[in-house]
Design a protein around this motif. Structure first.
Motif, short mmCIF file in Angstrom:
data_model
loop_
_atom_site.label_atom_id
_atom_site.label_comp_id
_atom_site.label_asym_id
_atom_site.label_seq_id
_atom_site.Cartn_x
_atom_site.Cartn_y
_atom_site.Cartn_z
N THR A 283 0.83 -0.73 0.13
CA THR A 283 0.25 0.08 -0.24
C THR A 283 1.30 1.38 -0.01
OG1 THR A 283 0.13 0.06 2.48
CG2 THR A 283 -1.87 -1.22 1.35
N ASN A 284 -0.17 2.73 -0.33
CA ASN A 284 1.15 3.16 -0.10
C ASN A 284 0.71 3.90 0.74
OD1 ASN A 284 -1.75 5.03 -0.44
ND2 ASN A 284 -0.78 4.94 -3.01
N GLY A 285 0.66 5.51 1.44
CA GLY A 285 0.61 6.12 2.09
C GLY A 285 -0.61 6.53 2.86
N GLY A 286 -1.32 6.23 1.73
CA GLY A 286 -2.79 6.68 1.62
C GLY A 286 -3.38 5.67 1.66
N ILE A 339 -5.98 -0.13 -5.82
CA ILE A 339 -6.88 -0.09 -5.30
C ILE A 339 -7.23 0.84 -4.00
CG2 ILE A 339 -9.07 -2.16 -4.49
CD1 ILE A 339 -7.18 -3.96 -5.67
N LEU A 340 -7.98 2.04 -4.66
CA LEU A 340 -8.21 3.12 -3.27
C LEU A 340 -8.70 2.36 -2.25
CD1 LEU A 340 -10.54 5.50 -5.72
CD2 LEU A 340 -8.00 5.67 -5.21
N ALA A 341 -8.27 2.89 -0.90
CA ALA A 341 -8.82 2.49 0.05
C ALA A 341 -9.79 3.27 0.94
CB ALA A 341 -7.27 4.35 1.51
N ALA A 342 -11.06 3.91 0.03
CA ALA A 342 -12.01 4.46 -0.06
C ALA A 342 -13.39 2.68 -0.19
CB ALA A 342 -12.75 5.19 -0.85
N THR A 343 -12.35 1.34 -1.23
CA THR A 343 -13.06 0.62 -1.95
C THR A 343 -13.59 -0.22 -0.47
OG1 THR A 343 -11.72 0.54 -4.06
CG2 THR A 343 -13.11 -0.80 -3.71
N ALA A 344 -14.99 0.21 -0.56
CA ALA A 344 -16.41 -1.40 0.06
C ALA A 344 -15.34 -2.63 0.27
CB ALA A 344 -16.99 -1.20 -0.22
#
Length: 401
Positions: A283-286, A339-344
């Motif tokens: 993962t990245n920092g976010g 894959i965005l962190a906000a992805t459910a």
């Protein structure tokens, strides 16, 4: 129109009562005939034909309890299971009415119809399968209920199979040439309800250049245009679904039903380049997932493009591209689009992963599930081939009886 018939005893040599499943005589109807005696007609009437429709349970937009004349396959499907002719009619609780209603609307939108007099002995299952053919569906049991799977393009992947969660994979193929001309036999109202043939040509063939022919009987069809449409779909399926695949799985097959869309990676059919379980995420920092590591090495070439498909914890399917960073074999994969962190729902450690060039797997439709006592299941499937469902588009040719 419901036509009722009564034959007066004094003019009748023999009469067979109509009875329901309990043996009770059904109410007879009446028709009045006045036939002047002439040189053309004397004595007995040799043949008396009646065109009629029977009132059956029918969906009217809000309820199933509205008797009406109907040729919608879904209505007839329910009537076979619940009508008076059935010695053991099924209650509503045994029918998957939600799915049957979806099928009813599908048949209505497509103009699909079933019209047949069942005058030969057959089991209810055989009758249901005949109805389903014209309704572009397959009979199945869903959670112990009588149901159907609609034969249409599927978009939701239900299960993923690889050598990690299946075994005994094999397939057989039909290698013969698809017919140039398919003769579809149907009952034609324009010729006094006698059998007729609709010529359905394969792409590129006409009356002038066809050679190979095949014939099929389309029970319940009285529409020349529906005969052509069905013939086109058969020709397309014969070309695109030559292979029948079979393999075994354990509890992994429980989520599958007939007609479900699944994806398969297996070297025996040249589908995919590898598979494995996720062992770690990058993962990245976010908190966005930028890469992952699996428990098996997979091949890469810098000049090629690759994709992964991941079965996530809720059964959903993630598909995305990965960067080609290695010339050789690797366990580490970098996602082209994080894959965005906000992805459910996101991939987690332990998820099953399918890997390969685009496409990384082969789409198939489940056609049969055969369970054994040890909770293993033999799965039968065919290629999804969604292009089949556009084979009936375009102008329907004129028909000359």
């Amino acid at each position: 129109t419901l036509v009722k018939v009564q034959v007066l005893d004094e003019f009748t040599d023999a009469f067979h009562d109509l009875k329901d499943s309990t043996g009770a005589v059904l109410p007879t109807a009446r028709v009045v005939m006045r036939i002047p005696q002439s040189d053309q007609q004397q004595g007995q009437i040799g043949e008396f034909s009646v065109k009629y429709s029977r009132l059956i349970r029918h969906w009217n937009g809000s309820t199933w309890d509205a008797p009406a004349a109907s040729d919608n396959p879904a209505d007839i499907f329910c009537d076979i299971l619940q009508g008076k002719h059935n010695k053991f009619p099924a209650p509503d609780a045994r029918l998957d009415l939600d799915k049957i209603l979806i099928w009813w609307q599908y048949c209505s939108d497509k103009g699909l119809k079933f019209n047949k007099v069942f005058d030969e002995e057959m089991t209810p299952l055989e009758a249901l399968r005949q109805v389903c053919i014209l309704g572009r569906a397959r009979f199945c049991l869903a959670d112990g209920k009588y149901s159907v799977t609609i034969d249409q393009e599927q978009t939701v992947v239900v299960q993923h199979f690889t050598p990690r969660n299946s075994w005994g994979f094999h397939w057989k193929s039909t290698n013969g040439k698809t017919a140039d001309l398919l003769k579809v036999r149907f009952i034609d109202p324009l010729v006094n309800y006698q059998q007729n043939e609709r010529f359905v040509f394969n792409d590129g063939y006409t009356l002038e250049n066809y050679q190979d022919t095949e014939s099929i009987d389309l029970a319940g069809c009285i529409d020349k245009d529906l005969a052509w449409i069905y013939g086109r779909l058969v020709l397309a399926a014969n070309k695109a679904r030559r292979r029948v695949y079979q393999w075994y799985a354990d509890h992994e097959a429980i989520v599958c039903r007939q007609g479900d869309l699944i994806v398969v990676t297996n070297p025996l059919i040249g589908s995919g380049l590898g598979q494995g379980r996720i062992t770690s995420l990058v993962t990245n920092g976010g908190g966005d997932i930028t890469g992952l590591t699996i428990d098996a090495r997979v091949p890469q070439e810098l000049s090629k493009s690759y994709r992964v498909r991941i079965r996530q914890a809720d059964g959903s399917s993630y598909s995305g591209a990965v960067n080609s960073l290695v010339e050789g074999r690797t366990k580490a994969l970098t996602l082209t689009t994080p894959i965005l962190a906000a992805t459910a729902v996101k991939p987690v450690v332990g998820d099953l992963l399918l890997y390969g060039e685009d496409p990384e797997s082969r789409e198939m439709l489940v056609t049969n599930l055969e369970w054994a006592e040890d909770m293993t299941c033999q799965i039968t499937a065919v290629d999804h081939a969604p292009g089949i469902y556009t084979a009936d588009t375009g102008t329907i040719p004129a028909f000359t009886s």
